[in-house]
Design a protein around this motif. Structure first.
Motif, PDB file in Angstrom:
ATOM      1  N   UNK A  44      66.635  43.469  37.714  1.00  0.00           N
ATOM      2  CA  UNK A  44      67.632  42.952  36.778  1.00  0.00           C
ATOM      3  C   UNK A  44      67.560  43.650  35.431  1.00  0.00           C
ATOM      4  N   UNK A  69      84.762  32.278  23.445  1.00  0.00           N
ATOM      5  CA  UNK A  69      84.072  33.441  22.901  1.00  0.00           C
ATOM      6  C   UNK A  69      84.573  34.736  23.537  1.00  0.00           C
ATOM      7  N   UNK A 105      86.348  26.323  24.857  1.00  0.00           N
ATOM      8  CA  UNK A 105      86.288  27.101  26.099  1.00  0.00           C
ATOM      9  C   UNK A 105      87.673  27.540  26.550  1.00  0.00           C
ATOM     10  N   UNK A 141      80.914  44.579  20.529  1.00  0.00           N
ATOM     11  CA  UNK A 141      79.630  43.887  20.556  1.00  0.00           C
ATOM     12  C   UNK A 141      79.505  42.885  19.404  1.00  0.00           C
ATOM     13  N   UNK A 147      80.931  33.953  19.411  1.00  0.00           N
ATOM     14  CA  UNK A 147      80.172  32.853  20.014  1.00  0.00           C
ATOM     15  C   UNK A 147      79.881  31.785  18.968  1.00  0.00           C
ATOM     16  N   UNK A 149      83.152  29.947  18.191  1.00  0.00           N
ATOM     17  CA  UNK A 149      83.349  28.963  19.249  1.00  0.00           C
ATOM     18  C   UNK A 149      82.421  27.771  19.019  1.00  0.00           C
ATOM     19  N   UNK A 173      65.352  34.160  36.180  1.00  0.00           N
ATOM     20  CA  UNK A 173      66.375  35.196  36.355  1.00  0.00           C
ATOM     21  C   UNK A 173      67.794  34.653  36.431  1.00  0.00           C
ATOM     22  N   UNK A 193      76.527  32.659  32.561  1.00  0.00           N
ATOM     23  CA  UNK A 193      77.705  33.531  32.515  1.00  0.00           C
ATOM     24  C   UNK A 193      78.986  32.723  32.722  1.00  0.00           C
ATOM     25  N   UNK A 207      79.454  29.132  32.870  1.00  0.00           N
ATOM     26  CA  UNK A 207      79.722  27.881  32.143  1.00  0.00           C
ATOM     27  C   UNK A 207      79.992  28.118  30.663  1.00  0.00           C
ATOM     28  N   UNK A 208      79.148  28.890  29.981  1.00  0.00           N
ATOM     29  CA  UNK A 208      79.280  28.983  28.527  1.00  0.00           C
ATOM     30  C   UNK A 208      79.474  30.402  28.033  1.00  0.00           C
ATOM     31  N   UNK A 209      79.335  31.388  28.886  1.00  0.00           N
ATOM     32  CA  UNK A 209      79.365  32.798  28.465  1.00  0.00           C
ATOM     33  C   UNK A 209      78.382  33.023  27.325  1.00  0.00           C
ATOM     34  N   UNK A 210      77.251  32.339  27.377  1.00  0.00           N
ATOM     35  CA  UNK A 210      76.188  32.587  26.409  1.00  0.00           C
ATOM     36  C   UNK A 210      76.410  31.986  25.031  1.00  0.00           C
ATOM     37  N   UNK A 211      77.486  31.229  24.852  1.00  0.00           N
ATOM     38  CA  UNK A 211      77.753  30.679  23.525  1.00  0.00           C
ATOM     39  C   UNK A 211      76.894  29.432  23.285  1.00  0.00           C
ATOM     40  N   UNK A 215      71.053  37.120  30.536  1.00  0.00           N
ATOM     41  CA  UNK A 215      72.401  37.231  29.970  1.00  0.00           C
ATOM     42  C   UNK A 215      72.394  38.106  28.717  1.00  0.00           C
ATOM     43  N   UNK A 241      70.389  40.590  28.089  1.00  0.00           N
ATOM     44  CA  UNK A 241      70.270  41.988  28.527  1.00  0.00           C
ATOM     45  C   UNK A 241      71.626  42.479  29.033  1.00  0.00           C
ATOM     46  N   UNK A 242      72.292  41.633  29.793  1.00  0.00           N
ATOM     47  CA  UNK A 242      73.627  41.983  30.299  1.00  0.00           C
ATOM     48  C   UNK A 242      74.572  42.311  29.143  1.00  0.00           C
ATOM     49  N   UNK A 243      74.509  41.479  28.096  1.00  0.00           N
ATOM     50  CA  UNK A 243      75.400  41.722  26.950  1.00  0.00           C
ATOM     51  C   UNK A 243      75.082  43.030  26.245  1.00  0.00           C
TER      52      UNK A 243
END
Lengths: 458, 321
Positions: free
Chosen positions: A23, A209, A264, A418, A425, A428, B256, B262, B264-268, B276, B278-280
Motif C-alpha cells: 500500500x 470536500x 457531504x 492539493x 476539508x 466542509x 490498512x 475514502x 464515507x468522509x473523503x478524509x474530511x 488515505x 498517503x493516497x492523497x
C-alpha cells in the motif's frame, strides 16, 4: 523464543511488510483501467467523468462505431477519482488511455510538461472538414490553447455558473430577481423560501470536500467579495478579510438555509435535491439546467435562471469546459481525433436533441447551437442566460485585483489541487460545525503560501 | 530465551527442562545435505515472496530519498532528506497517525467484545442455528467499498437513511434527524467497520469455543460450577489465544483500512487515516517522494507494533498446551 515462534514471527513480519509495502508502493490503489487488452487495433480507451452528458454519450456510442468502425472502451468515474487517475495517467504517460475528459485547468500545466498531443500534429484533425473549429466559442478555444499557442483539446460542453430558482416558490413568497442579483438579495430570498413547502430548504450550495467541489462555487463568491487566493506577487490572501468575509457568508448561508447533509453534498447531491423539490434555489454550473429541464425531470418548466450573484464585481460566473484531450503517448491519435470530432460535433448535438430531448444537449461550446430553433425552443429558459454567463466570464481578470495567473474558480498551478483540497476539508468541517472559518483559513494561508513561495520572483 | 531445537516437540506432559541438543555451527548446518533436501523445494516460494514484496519496498525506500513530483518532471533528483523532514513536521500527518491508532484500537476491541458475545450465543444448540450463523457472517463477505457505500446511503443519509427513518418511526415527525456522517464522522466510520469486522471475530472465536475440551466442561458441571465460574475459569483461559489471534489479524487489516474513509468522509473532519493520507499525497499532490517517505514511516511503525504483537501471540504456538 523457540524456532517455531521465530518462524511464525518471520512469516508474520513478511506478511505485514508485504501488505504495507503494497500500500506504500508508488502506484497505489488505482482503479481498474479500461484496458482494451487484446482488442483490435481499431479501438480506443477513454477515461471520463460520470456527469449526465457523458453517460448519455456512452449510450449513443454505438452510432459512432457504426459510422467509423472504431470501438470505444469507456472508464467512467466520479469527478475527484477521475481527476486523480487522469493526473497519474498523464504524468506517467502510462498509455492506458488515449483520451480523457480534462479541462481548461489542466491545459497550461499538462501542455508545458509535454503530456498532451497538439491537435495540429494529427493528420486526421487537419483533414477534418466537418468539425468547424470556428464555430467553437472563442473563449473556449482560447482557454484550451497552451502557453505555446497550440490547441490541445476540444470542449464537450462548456459551462459557467448561474443561479437556478423555483419560479413558483419565488412567487409564493414574493421574491423577485434581477438579471444579476446580489448575494445579499439571494441570502434574503433563501431565508424566505426556506420551508415554503414541507421539507424544502432555501438554497443548495456545495459543501463536499474537493478543490473542484466546494471550492468551485466558493471561489467565485470570494472573487466577487473582493478576495483572491493570491495577489499578483504570489502572496497568499487566504486569511485576508475579503476571503474570510466570503467564506463566512457562504458557510453561514448554507448552515442556516442550505440543504440537509450540506457538508457531504456535491454537484450530484444538489442536482438530486433540486429535482426532488428539497431546495428552492441552487447556485451551480449552467450545465445543470439541461438535467433540470430534461423531459423526465419533475421540475421541468418550473425553473428560472439568472446570472451568478455578485457583490463587488459585475459578473462572477466561472468558466469551465469538460474537454477531450489526447495523451502524448497514444499511438491512436487519428482514431482518437475521429472520436472527438464526433462527440464534440454538430451532428452529435442533433442526435441527442432528437433522441433524448433538446434540453439535454451538451451545449455551451458552439455558436451554431444557439442559432438552432429546436434547441432554443426546448432550452429557451436557460439558453440565453448560459450564453451570457459564458461570454461574460473573464479568466484573466475575475476579481477586483490583478492576478498572477489565469483562472476564475481555480488558480492555474499544479499545487492548487492539493492545497485547495486540504483547505476544502476544513471548509466542509466549518459547515459540519467541527471548526471555525478563522481556524480553517489561517491554516489555509500557510498551505497556500507554501505553494506561492515556489512562484515568487519567477 | 529457550534454545532453538529442531527436534519435534514432546507430545506428553510438558517437561520443565528439555535435554539439550548440542549446538551445531552455522557451517555444519549449511553443509548438511538432509537440511537442503528440506529447503530446496521451498526456495521458489521464498524467491517469489522476496521479488513480489521486498523489491517494491526497496524501490519505495529509494524513491523516499528522491525529490520527485510528477508535476515537475524536469526536477527529479535523488539524494534528499527533505521528504522525511516534511513527514515529521507535518501536523496533518500527526493527526492521521493519531486517528489510525484510535480507529484500529476501537474497532478491534469493540468487534472482539461483540464477536465473543455472538460466538457464545451461536455456540448453543437451537433450531435454525446454521441459518443464523450464515447470516451473521454475511457482513464480512460484502466487498468493503460496497459496504461503505451501503452505510453512507442506506443507513446514514439524513434524507432517506434507515437510522433517521427509524427515529421518525419511533418518535414521530418531530424526531431529531442528525446528519450522521458530518455530526459524528469518526463514529460513523467506526460503526461501519465494527459491523464488518464483528463476523470475522465471531468466526475465529466460535472455532475456539467449539474446541473446548468436552471432558473438562463436563467435569466442571459435575463439580457444580455455575455458568459464570465455568466461563471465567474454563472458557476464558482457553479462549485467550483465540482472542489474541483475532485481535492481531484484525489490527493488521484495520490499520490498512482505506475504503471506509475514502467513501464515507473523503478524509474530511479529521478522519484521514494513514493509508488515505498517503493516497492523497500520491494522487492529489502527485508527490511520489513524499508519499514514499510516508509509506516507509508507516511500514517501520507497523513493524514495531507487529513485533510486539507477534511476541504476545507466539504463545499460541508454544508447545505443551
Amino acid at each position: 523464543m523457540r524456532l517455531t515462534s521465530k518462524l511464525v514471527a518471520a512469516v508474520g513480519l513478511s506478511t505485514v511488510l508485504a501488505a504495507t509495502a503494497a500500500c506504500s508502493g508508488a502506484g497505489g490503489a488505482g482503479g481498474v483501467g479500461g484496458g482494451g487488452g487484446g482488442a483490435s487495433d481499431n479501438s480506443i480507451n477513454v477515461l471520463m467523468v460520470n456527469n449526465p452528458q457523458m453517460l448519455a454519450l456512452q449510450k449513443h456510442i454505438g452510432e459512432f462505431t457504426k459510422q467509423s468502425g472504431i470501438t470505444v472502451n469507456f472508464t467512467v468515474k466520479p469527478e475527484n477519482d477521475m481527476r486523480n487517475q487522469a493526473a497519474q495517467e498523464f504524468a506517467n504517460q502510462s498509455g492506458q488511455f488515449d483520451v480523457a475528459t480534462l479541462s481548461n485547468f489542466e491545459v497550461p500545466i499538462y501542455s508545458k510538461n509535454g503530456w498532451l498531443t497538439p491537435l495540429d500534429d494529427i493528420p486526421a484533425y487537419k483533414a477534418d472538414t466537418t468539425f468547424d473549429q470556428a464555430d467553437i466559442f472563442p473563449s473556449m478555444t482560447k482557454s484550451l490553447t497552451g502557453p505555446d499557442g497550440k490547441l490541445y483539446g476540444e470542449p464537450f460542453y462548456g459551462e459557467s455558473s448561474f443561479l437556478m430558482y423555483r419560479k413558483d416558490i419565488a412567487e409564493k413568497v414574493g421574491v423577485k430577481f434581477n438579471e444579476t442579483p446580489t448575494w445579499d438579495e439571494v441570502a434574503a430570498a433563501a431565508a424566505k423560501m426556506d420551508g415554503a413547502e414541507s421539507g424544502m430548504k432555501g438554497i443548495c450550495l456545495r459543501g463536499l470536500p474537493g478543490w473542484g467541489e466546494v471550492f468551485a462555487p466558493l471561489t467565485t463568491v470570494v472573487n466577487t467579495f473582493g478576495g483572491t487566493w493570491f495577489d499578483k506577487d504570489w502572496n497568499a490572501q487566504v486569511n485576508a478579510q475579503p476571503f474570510k468575509d466570503a467564506t463566512t457568508f457562504y458557510t453561514d448561508l448554507v448552515k442556516a438555509h442550505g440543504e440537509a447533509g450540506a457538508a457531504q453534498a456535491g454537484f450530484a447531491e444538489c442536482l438530486t435535491a433540486t429535482t426532488q423539490s428539497k431546495t428552492a434555489m441552487w447556485y451551480d454550473a449552467t450545465s445543470a439546467a439541461g438535467s433540470l429541464e430534461a423531459p423526465d425531470s419533475p421540475v421541468k418548466g418550473k425553473m428560472g435562471y439568472v446570472q451568478a450573484p455578485v457583490k463587488e464585481t459585475k459578473a462572477s460566473g466561472w468558466l469551465y469546459a469538460w474537454s477531450w484531450m489526447i495523451e502524448k503517448k497514444s499511438t491512436k491519435a487519428d482514431n482518437a481525433w475521429k472520436f472527438i470530432s464526433w462527440a464534440s460535433g454538430k451532428d452529435y448535438e442533433n442526435l441527442v436533441g432528437q433522441q433524448d430531448g433538446w434540453a439535454t444537449v451538451p451545449a455551451g461550446k458552439r455558436e451554431s447551437t444557439y442559432a438552432n430553433a429546436d434547441y432554443i425552443k426546448a432550452a429557451g429558459a436557460f439558453a440565453e442566460p448560459t450564453k451570457t454567463a459564458i461570454e461574460s466570464a473573464d479568466p484573466t481578470n475575475p476579481g477586483v485585483q490583478p492576478r498572477p495567473t489565469v483562472g476564475i474558480q481555480f488558480v492555474d498551478i499544479p499545487e492548487f489541487t492539493d492545497f485547495a483540497t486540504k483547505i476544502s476539508q476544513d471548509i466542509s468541517g466549518v459547515i459540519a460545525g467541527k471548526t471555525t472559518v478563522d481556524e480553517a483559513l489561517d491554516n489555509g494561508q500557510k498551505l497556500a503560501q507554501a505553494a506561492g513561495d515556489k512562484y515568487k520572483g519567477k | 530465551m529457550a534454545t532453538a531445537t529442531a527436534t519435534p516437540p514432546d507430545q506428553t506432559a510438558p517437561a520443565p527442562k528439555k535435554t539439550k541438543v548440542p549446538e551445531r555451527s552455522f557451517g555444519e548446518r549449511w553443509g548438511d545435505k538432509k537440511g537442503w533436501a528440506r529447503r530446496v523445494p521451498l526456495l521458489p516460494a521464498l524467491a517469489f515472496i522476496v521479488i513480489m514484496t521486498q523489491l517494491p519496498f526497496v524501490a519505495t525506500i529509494l524513491v523516499s530519498f528522491t525529490n520527485w513530483n510528477a508535476n515537475y518532471p524536469d526536477e527529479i533528483k535523488f539524494g534528499t532528506l527533505q521528504n522525511f523532514v516534511t513527514v515529521f513536521t507535518d501536523a496533518g500527518l500527526r493527526q492521521s497517525v493519531f486517528f489510525t491508532i484510535l480507529l484500529t484500537v476501537t474497532v478491534v476491541l469493540v468487534s472482539l467484545a461483540f464477536g465473543l458475545g455472538i460466538a457464545l450465543l451461536l455456540n448453543r444448540n437451537f433450531i435454525g442455528r446454521g441459518a443464523v450463523r450464515t447470516m451473521m457472517i454475511a457482513p464480512f463477505l460484502v466487498v468493503p467499498v460496497a459496504a461503505a457505500l451501503l452505510w453512507k446511503h442506506a443507513m446514514y443519509n439524513p434524507e432517506y437513511g434507515l437510522f433517521n427513518g427509524l427515529l421518525t418511526q419511533v418518535f414521530g415527525a418531530s424526531a431529531p434527524q442528525p446528519d450522521w456522517i458530518t455530526d459524528f464522522p469518526r463514529l460513523a466510520i467506526m460503526g461501519e467497520l465494527i459491523w464488518q469486522w464483528t463476523p470475522f471475530m465471531t468466526l475465529i472465536l466460535l472455532a475456539g469455543l467449539q474446541s473446548r475440551p468436552g471432558d473438562v466442561m463436563e467435569a466442571a458441571q459435575v463439580d457444580g460450577a455455575n455458568a459464570w465460574q465455568t466461563f471465567a475459569n474454563m472458557t476464558m483461559p482457553h479462549m485467550r489465544r483465540y482472542l489474541e489471534l483475532a485481535g492481531l489479524l484484525g489490527t493488521i487489516y484495520i490499520i490498512q483500512q482505506f475504503d471506509s474513509v475514502f467513501t464515507l468522509t473523503a478524509g474530511a473532519y479529521g478522519t484521514a487515516n494513514l493509508p488515505y493520507t498517503i493516497y492523497q499525497t500520491l494522487y492529489n499532490a502527485q508527490d511520489y517522494g513524499l508519499a514514499s517517505a510516508q509509506g516507509v514511516i508507516v511500514v517501520i511503525g507497523t513493524i514495531i507494533i507487529a513485533t510486539f504483537a507477534l511476541r504476545t501471540v507466539s504463545s499460541l504456538f508454544e508447545e505443551g498446551n
